[in-house]
Scaffold this motif. Structure first.
Motif, PDB file in Angstrom:
ATOM      1  N   ARG A   1       6.365   4.701   7.728  1.00  0.00           N
ATOM      2  CA  ARG A   1       5.184   3.846   7.791  1.00  0.00           C
ATOM      3  C   ARG A   1       5.548   2.376   7.559  1.00  0.00           C
TER       4      ARG A   1
ATOM      5  N   GLU B   1      -1.593   0.811  10.218  1.00  0.00           N
ATOM      6  CA  GLU B   1      -1.746   2.085   9.519  1.00  0.00           C
ATOM      7  C   GLU B   1      -0.938   3.192  10.183  1.00  0.00           C
TER       8      GLU B   1
ATOM      9  N   ARG C   1       4.800  -0.715  10.170  1.00  0.00           N
ATOM     10  CA  ARG C   1       4.166  -2.018   9.946  1.00  0.00           C
ATOM     11  C   ARG C   1       5.021  -3.145  10.537  1.00  0.00           C
TER      12      ARG C   1
ATOM     13  N   ARG D   1      -5.547  -1.776  12.783  1.00  0.00           N
ATOM     14  CA  ARG D   1      -5.269  -0.338  12.674  1.00  0.00           C
ATOM     15  C   ARG D   1      -3.827  -0.011  13.056  1.00  0.00           C
TER      16      ARG D   1
ATOM     17  N   SER E   1       0.807  -1.231   0.000  1.00  0.00           N
ATOM     18  CA  SER E   1       0.000   0.000   0.000  1.00  0.00           C
ATOM     19  C   SER E   1       0.836   1.275   0.000  1.00  0.00           C
TER      20      SER E   1
END
Length: 818
Positions: free
Chosen positions: A75, A134, A79, A131, A30
């Motif tokens: 990010r 994210e 993760r 979540r 993503s």
């Protein structure tokens, strides 16, 4: 080069590159073309020795991602970190919410929350651990190392981020009416975990636990007598160990003033300041001493010494560096500066009526009394240059970063409060009334202890408790009235009041905070709901809190003061393509500020209808229909052609019809330096200093990155590139729609031999006063050019700490950093 991996169960197996590739590929999902996961994997393997544990390998991959120093790599690191947290805390058996709570309750880390097993089962369906994936790395790191329930002595952590948010949601809703409380749990959890509502550190850490301290800051003032000063020291000591930052106002006479008719020479403020520092620093907050900002007027006879107390070059007897200071002026002082005229100095002892007028918000009254003293040849006066005082104050702020400024009259004019505001808080954004206590025992009274003593025309004296209305004849009308509103000439039981002997309304103020992340709110309807739950969270924390000093609880629950700020403004501006420095951007700022206040005011009106208005609503102008538009600085509307987007007159009528609202005040804009990390956004109202930074908090290090800065790098505007005038105008626009104040930081590049001229400092001050800023906070200085653009960064750049200006250190206060 890596050859062998030691698994968590202890057995060793050959390193399989394809498994690490799977990690990298999954972590990059993503994130698109913003990350090159094969490069991250290769860099990681190249840096490893021949043998490593699987945990060490995962940690090194996280470090490699952070070293690439971009938002998307942060990010990606997040993760990976989320999976590491899960493995470290729970192995492969993450508990249910019920199981975790029972474990923490047995350990004494949580209180029993009155939810049935069937309700826990529903809550288990709502919690969404996905979540975590994210969140950026710095969000997760803040949650784990600062907010999670843990045995920090043994290094055992129990909560991952979603467990933290669900604990908070359940604790906030536990005493809600049964027919709505499960919905409230869900809505609190949604808005907190999706980073729409930003909660202060005490809420994250203490909700649901036996520790019930939620106030971020405490404000107090003392009178000009030894007992009152002792009360102030007790407040400072107690509220510090209750994790609050301190805002102090010591309203005493000055050095060499007579005491007891001249038997004793007064020692001045410095001994009291030293005692205050000792009280604040004697207790630790998360491993460091507490923090305090002390407030004094620019007219104080000791002002020259007080302004230099932070200066390292001051002599030891005139140096107190353990706390910060803020000097207060008004428009009268600003005019004297502009005209390069002198002022005379005074204090509560030498000119008590002038001192009272200074804090009244009525500058015409102040000037009338001032001129009377100026013409009185029998009144001894020390004259000083107003401009020289300002230059001294500005230079101290410029050089130390920590000598602040507040506008006394503006704090008492642009406000719904009728009572006097003497100071702000540690971070200079709170503006709440305080009044001195007469004796330390009053702090332990569990009810309103205010009273008014009156001399009647028949020679008798009466003492009227402030908490009870009395029947008063005023002129031809008879009505119920609060004793604090009584005047000479009013009649009680047919007998006129000759004069008011004494009014005593002691009050400690606490700031109860929340924030709305404006870049994460998707619609007007959602903003309305977020505003409602932000205020409900504050309301619950005020009532759930344990107050070591019962009077603090009394005044907190009577006022119901709220301070809901804005976070993510710089991110929102970047997303919308707006600039702090042009007219279109300033119109957008006006829209953001108006929307913020409108929805909060509507929410407080709704809560007032549901729960009742604040018990001391009569001490505010809300029942009369006050709105910020009534007292805002008129010069603000000349910045740009602003227009109103909401029906304020309809809202005014609704407030009058309801007799007020739930909260005495609603908005304050705090730095949010720490909790912005938890919400993964830009802090407060400020432009970003850099697109990526290393932020330190006590011994915690966070690799911060501006949200979406890979794609929005050109849209972000660096704080170092926003001129002082534009920064002032931004704050002024926000202040128009703020009933409290703003932690208003300023930013300057000072490169090589560059310096800021005194004329510029004077001009900047006069512009702040003209536009009605209530306070000024940190001066941040940078000694190198440019904001690092993402496109300019080498692919594998190693992060090194950049110069961290004052303000990146959590403002010294463990609790006050929202």
């Amino acid at each position: 080069m890596l050859e062998s991996i030691i698994k968590r169960d202890g057995h060793t197996e050959p390193f399989t590159p394809s498994k690490l590739n799977q990690w990298g590929e999954w972590a990059a999902q993503s994130l698109g073309d913003s990350v090159d996961w094969p490069s991250a994997v290769l860099e990681t393997v190249s840096s490893m020795s021949t043998t490593a544990t699987s945990r060490e390998l995962q940690q090194q991959l996280i470090r490699t991602c952070l070293n690439f120093d971009t938002w998307s790599y942060n990010r990606m690191a997040g993760r990976l970190y989320a999976t590491l947290i899960r493995k470290d805390l729970y192995r492969n058996r993450r508990p249910t919410v019920l199981d975790l709570h029972r474990q923490l309750q047995q350990l004494g880390f949580m209180e029993m929350l009155d939810y049935s097993e069937s309700e826990y089962a529903v809550i288990q369906e709502w919690i969404d651990h996905e979540r975590d994936f994210e969140y950026a790395h710095y969000q997760l790191h803040t949650h784990l190392t600062k907010y999670a329930i843990a045995d920090r002595v043994k290094g055992v952590y129990y909560e991952s981020p979603q467990f933290i948010y669900m604990r908070m949601a359940m604790a906030l809703s536990v005493d809600q009416p049964r027919e709505r409380r499960m919905r409230d749990v869900q809505r609190f959890y949604e808005h907190l975990s999706k980073n729409r509502i930003n909660a202060p550190t005490p809420n994250h850490v203490n909700l649901g636990t036996p520790l019930r301290g939620y106030a971020s800051c405490c404000l107090y003032t003392v009178g000009d007598n030894a007992r009152s000063i002792a009360v102030g020291n007790h407040i400072a000591n107690t509220m510090t160990y209750m994790s609050a930052g301190i805002g102090a106002h010591i309203n005493t006479r000055s050095i060499n003033d007579p005491v007891r008719g001249g038997v004793i020479r007064h020692q001045g403020k410095l001994p009291y300041y030293r005692a205050l520092v000792a009280e604040v620093k004697s207790n630790l907050q998360n491993g460091r001493g507490g923090a305090c900002t002390t407030y004094f007027p620019i007219f104080d006879p000791e002002v020259d010494t007080l302004l230099r107390l932070k200066n390292p070059m001051s002599t030891e007897d005139k140096k107190i560096r353990g706390m910060d200071y803020s000097w207060g002026g008004n428009r009268f002082f600003a005019r004297k500066v502009a005209r390069n005229e002198d002022i005379f100095l005074f204090n509560v002892f030498t000119a008590p009526d002038l001192q009272a007028a200074l804090y009244s918000g009525d500058e015409a009254k102040f000037e009338e009394i001032y001129e009377r003293y100026a013409a009185d040849e029998n009144f001894p006066k020390t004259w000083v240059s107003a401009r020289e005082l300002l230059i001294t104050a500005s230079n101290e702020w410029n050089e130390t970063g920590r000598v602040y400024e507040h506008n006394i009259s503006e704090m008492n004019r642009h406000t719904p409060f009728k009572d006097t505001i003497y100071s702000s808080n540690l971070c200079a954004e709170i503006a709440l009334p305080t009044a001195p206590y007469n004796h330390v025992t009053e702090l332990y009274a569990e009810d309103d202890i205010s009273f008014v003593e009156v001399q009647m025309a028949n020679g008798t004296r009466r003492t009227l408790p402030g908490k009870t209305q009395v029947q008063v004849q005023r002129g031809s009308q008879s009505r119920l009235m609060w004793p604090d509103d009584l005047q000479a000439g009013d009649a009680l039981d047919g007998t006129p009041i000759d004069f008011i002997v004494r009014r005593s309304s002691p009050e400690v103020a606490t700031c109860n905070l929340a924030g709305i992340v404006v870049s994460n709110v998707e619609s007007e309807e959602q903003y309305a709901e977020v505003a409602y739950y932000a205020l409900l969270m504050i309301d619950k924390c005020i009532h759930l809190a344990h107050y070591e000093l019962p009077q603090v609880g009394v005044t907190s629950r009577k006022r119901l003061n709220a301070g809901v700020g804005i976070l993510g403004l710089a991110h929102l501006m970047a997303k919308e393509g707006k600039r702090y420095t042009n007219q279109e951007g300033k119109q957008f700022l006006h829209e953001v500020a108006e929307r913020h206040y409108y929805h909060l005011l509507n929410a407080s009106l709704k809560l007032g209808k549901e729960l009742g208005n604040a018990p001391w609503m009569h001490k505010t102008r809300w029942p009369e229909g006050w709105l910020p538009l009534d007292t805002c600085n008129q010069h603000v509307d000349k910045i740009a052609p602003f227009s109103l987007r909401y029906d304020w007159e309809a809202l005014r009528r609704a407030i009058v019809a309801n007799g007020g609202i739930r909260n005495s005040v609603l908005v304050a804009h705090m730095p949010t330096e720490t909790s912005a990390n938890a919400s993964g956004t830009t802090n407060g109202l400020y432009p970003v200093r850099e697109l990526t930074m290393i932020k330190t908090d006590n011994q915690r290090v966070n690799y911060w990155a501006a949200p979406d800065s890979d794609t929005l790098a050109a849209q972000y505007e660096s704080a170092w590139d926003v001129p002082t005038q534009d920064m002032t105008e931004m704050y002024a626009i926000m202040q128009k729609w703020t009933d409290q104040g703003i932690s208003a930081d300023f930013y300057r590049r000072v490169i090589g031999d560059a310096s800021i001229a005194s004329s510029e400092l004077i001009s900047d001050y006069l512009y702040r006063v003209k536009l009605g800023l209530k306070s000024k906070y940190y001066m941040n200085q940078k000694t190198s050019n440019g904001m690092r653009q993402v496109d300019d960064l080498p692919a594998a750049q190693t992060i090194a700490p950049v110069g961290i200006p004052a303000g990146d250190e959590d403002a010294d206060c463990e609790a006050c950093t929202l």
